[in-house]
Design a protein around this motif. Structure first.
Motif, mmCIF file in Angstrom:
data_model
loop_
_atom_site.group_PDB
_atom_site.id
_atom_site.type_symbol
_atom_site.label_atom_id
_atom_site.label_comp_id
_atom_site.label_asym_id
_atom_site.label_seq_id
_atom_site.Cartn_x
_atom_site.Cartn_y
_atom_site.Cartn_z
ATOM 1 N N GLN A 34 48.842 26.060 43.546
ATOM 2 C CA GLN A 34 49.757 26.425 44.632
ATOM 3 C C GLN A 34 48.987 27.058 45.798
ATOM 4 O O GLN A 34 47.970 27.737 45.582
ATOM 5 C CB GLN A 34 50.841 27.375 44.128
ATOM 6 N N PRO A 35 49.454 26.851 47.027
ATOM 7 C CA PRO A 35 48.714 27.342 48.200
ATOM 8 C C PRO A 35 48.738 28.866 48.353
ATOM 9 O O PRO A 35 47.910 29.420 49.066
ATOM 10 C CB PRO A 35 49.413 26.667 49.376
ATOM 11 N N VAL A 36 49.675 29.533 47.688
ATOM 12 C CA VAL A 36 49.716 30.990 47.708
ATOM 13 C C VAL A 36 49.824 31.477 46.261
ATOM 14 O O VAL A 36 50.730 31.088 45.529
ATOM 15 C CB VAL A 36 50.907 31.526 48.537
ATOM 16 N N GLN A 37 48.874 32.301 45.860
ATOM 17 C CA GLN A 37 48.841 32.876 44.519
ATOM 18 C C GLN A 37 49.468 34.268 44.584
ATOM 19 O O GLN A 37 49.079 35.076 45.435
ATOM 20 C CB GLN A 37 47.395 32.974 44.029
ATOM 21 N N ARG A 38 50.438 34.552 43.702
ATOM 22 C CA ARG A 38 51.161 35.828 43.702
ATOM 23 C C ARG A 38 51.153 36.359 42.282
ATOM 24 O O ARG A 38 51.532 35.645 41.352
ATOM 25 C CB ARG A 38 52.598 35.629 44.194
ATOM 26 N N LEU A 39 50.744 37.608 42.104
ATOM 27 C CA LEU A 39 50.689 38.155 40.756
ATOM 28 C C LEU A 39 50.851 39.670 40.750
ATOM 29 O O LEU A 39 50.551 40.339 41.729
ATOM 30 C CB LEU A 39 49.379 37.775 40.057
ATOM 31 N N PHE A 40 51.354 40.181 39.630
ATOM 32 C CA PHE A 40 51.380 41.605 39.345
ATOM 33 C C PHE A 40 50.152 41.903 38.500
ATOM 34 O O PHE A 40 49.813 41.135 37.597
ATOM 35 C CB PHE A 40 52.635 41.981 38.543
ATOM 36 N N VAL A 41 49.507 43.029 38.770
ATOM 37 C CA VAL A 41 48.339 43.452 38.005
ATOM 38 C C VAL A 41 48.568 44.887 37.550
ATOM 39 O O VAL A 41 48.921 45.742 38.365
ATOM 40 C CB VAL A 41 47.042 43.376 38.834
ATOM 41 N N SER A 42 48.379 45.128 36.264
ATOM 42 C CA SER A 42 48.389 46.481 35.734
ATOM 43 C C SER A 42 46.956 46.807 35.339
ATOM 44 O O SER A 42 46.288 46.015 34.670
ATOM 45 C CB SER A 42 49.322 46.575 34.524
ATOM 46 N N MET A 43 46.482 47.975 35.777
ATOM 47 C CA MET A 43 45.085 48.337 35.581
ATOM 48 C C MET A 43 44.996 49.776 35.094
ATOM 49 O O MET A 43 45.756 50.633 35.561
ATOM 50 C CB MET A 43 44.347 48.180 36.919
ATOM 51 N N LEU A 44 44.078 50.030 34.184
ATOM 52 C CA LEU A 44 43.860 51.371 33.641
ATOM 53 C C LEU A 44 42.578 51.962 34.222
ATOM 54 O O LEU A 44 41.705 51.227 34.704
ATOM 55 C CB LEU A 44 43.789 51.303 32.122
ATOM 56 N N PRO A 45 42.428 53.288 34.186
ATOM 57 C CA PRO A 45 41.276 53.932 34.828
ATOM 58 C C PRO A 45 39.906 53.478 34.335
ATOM 59 O O PRO A 45 38.929 53.571 35.077
ATOM 60 C CB PRO A 45 41.486 55.421 34.526
ATOM 61 N N ASP A 46 39.809 52.955 33.126
ATOM 62 C CA ASP A 46 38.506 52.511 32.625
ATOM 63 C C ASP A 46 38.266 51.016 32.831
ATOM 64 O O ASP A 46 37.338 50.448 32.261
ATOM 65 C CB ASP A 46 38.312 52.906 31.164
ATOM 66 N N SER A 47 39.067 50.386 33.674
ATOM 67 C CA SER A 47 38.872 48.972 34.004
ATOM 68 C C SER A 47 37.847 48.856 35.133
ATOM 69 O O SER A 47 37.948 49.536 36.156
ATOM 70 C CB SER A 47 40.190 48.337 34.432
ATOM 71 N N TYR A 48 36.878 47.978 34.952
ATOM 72 C CA TYR A 48 35.832 47.770 35.957
ATOM 73 C C TYR A 48 36.087 46.487 36.731
ATOM 74 O O TYR A 48 36.162 45.400 36.153
ATOM 75 C CB TYR A 48 34.468 47.693 35.266
ATOM 76 N N VAL A 49 36.217 46.627 38.038
ATOM 77 C CA VAL A 49 36.316 45.477 38.930
ATOM 78 C C VAL A 49 35.029 45.459 39.737
ATOM 79 O O VAL A 49 34.802 46.323 40.597
ATOM 80 C CB VAL A 49 37.552 45.574 39.847
ATOM 81 N N ARG A 50 34.174 44.508 39.415
ATOM 82 C CA ARG A 50 32.872 44.408 40.090
ATOM 83 C C ARG A 50 33.074 44.166 41.585
ATOM 84 O O ARG A 50 33.882 43.316 41.983
ATOM 85 C CB ARG A 50 32.068 43.266 39.472
ATOM 86 N N PRO A 51 32.358 44.890 42.435
ATOM 87 C CA PRO A 51 32.452 44.621 43.870
ATOM 88 C C PRO A 51 32.197 43.137 44.158
ATOM 89 O O PRO A 51 31.290 42.526 43.588
ATOM 90 C CB PRO A 51 31.359 45.517 44.459
ATOM 91 N N HIS A 52 33.034 42.596 45.029
ATOM 92 C CA HIS A 52 32.974 41.169 45.336
ATOM 93 C C HIS A 52 33.554 40.911 46.716
ATOM 94 O O HIS A 52 34.117 41.797 47.347
ATOM 95 C CB HIS A 52 33.760 40.366 44.287
ATOM 96 N N ARG A 53 33.434 39.679 47.152
ATOM 97 C CA ARG A 53 34.056 39.232 48.398
ATOM 98 C C ARG A 53 34.535 37.803 48.198
ATOM 99 O O ARG A 53 34.090 37.097 47.281
ATOM 100 C CB ARG A 53 33.083 39.320 49.569
#
Length: 159
Positions: A34-53
């Protein structure tokens, strides 16, 4: 019609708690083409999201917090923090749209649920460019790096 209620957020939080990545998502879009992706995200304090672009010229990204508080961190090409932005009730900002080719990561100090909207289609092979100055997910250095991201101030570089 699709409805999104408190029960969905509770189920999503439980899935995040059970996940090794300490986050979970619920897609609103029907498929990755689909041309637009839509999502809910639940995240906890120990979740690592690597810096990205997202380096493709049309790949913006939108975040809106629905529960808790999320911090967005923005970096230059060398890992210097250029801006730290808190999103959520109690902060000055509830949401943000990130332009293409902007280094960023997310952190939280308490559980958070947010809505993410971005351009599709989703292609796993070219969705993100990960920062070479940040450890890969699962690397032994992640715990210390995440702790550094949580206290880093603008003008400082991650180590």
């Amino acid at each position: 019609m699709k409805k999104f209620d408190i029960e969905l957020l509770s189920e999503l939080r439980a899935r995040a708690e059970a996940s090794p990545r300490r986050r979970a998502h619920h897609n609103v879009h029907d498929d990755y083409q689909q041309p637009v992706q839509r999502l809910f995200v639940s995240m906890l304090p120990d979740s690592y999201v690597r810096p990205h672009r997202h380096s493709q010229a049309h790949k913006w990204e939108f975040f809106m917090v629905v529960d808790g508080c999320l911090e967005l961190l923005f970096f230059d090409d060398h890992g210097v923090l250029t801006e730290r932005l808190a999103l959520g009730p109690g902060s000055d900002c509830l949401g943000v749209e990130i332009p293409p080719n902007t280094w960023h990561a997310t952190v939280c100090h308490q559980p958070v649920t947010f809505v993410e909207v971005k351009q599709g289609p989703y292609e796993v092979t070219d969705d993100k460019d990960f920062a070479d100055w940040a450890p890969a997910e699962g690397d032994d250095a992640v715990t210390a790096f995440l702790a550094s991201m949580k206290i880093l101030r603008p003008g400082n570089v991650l180590s």
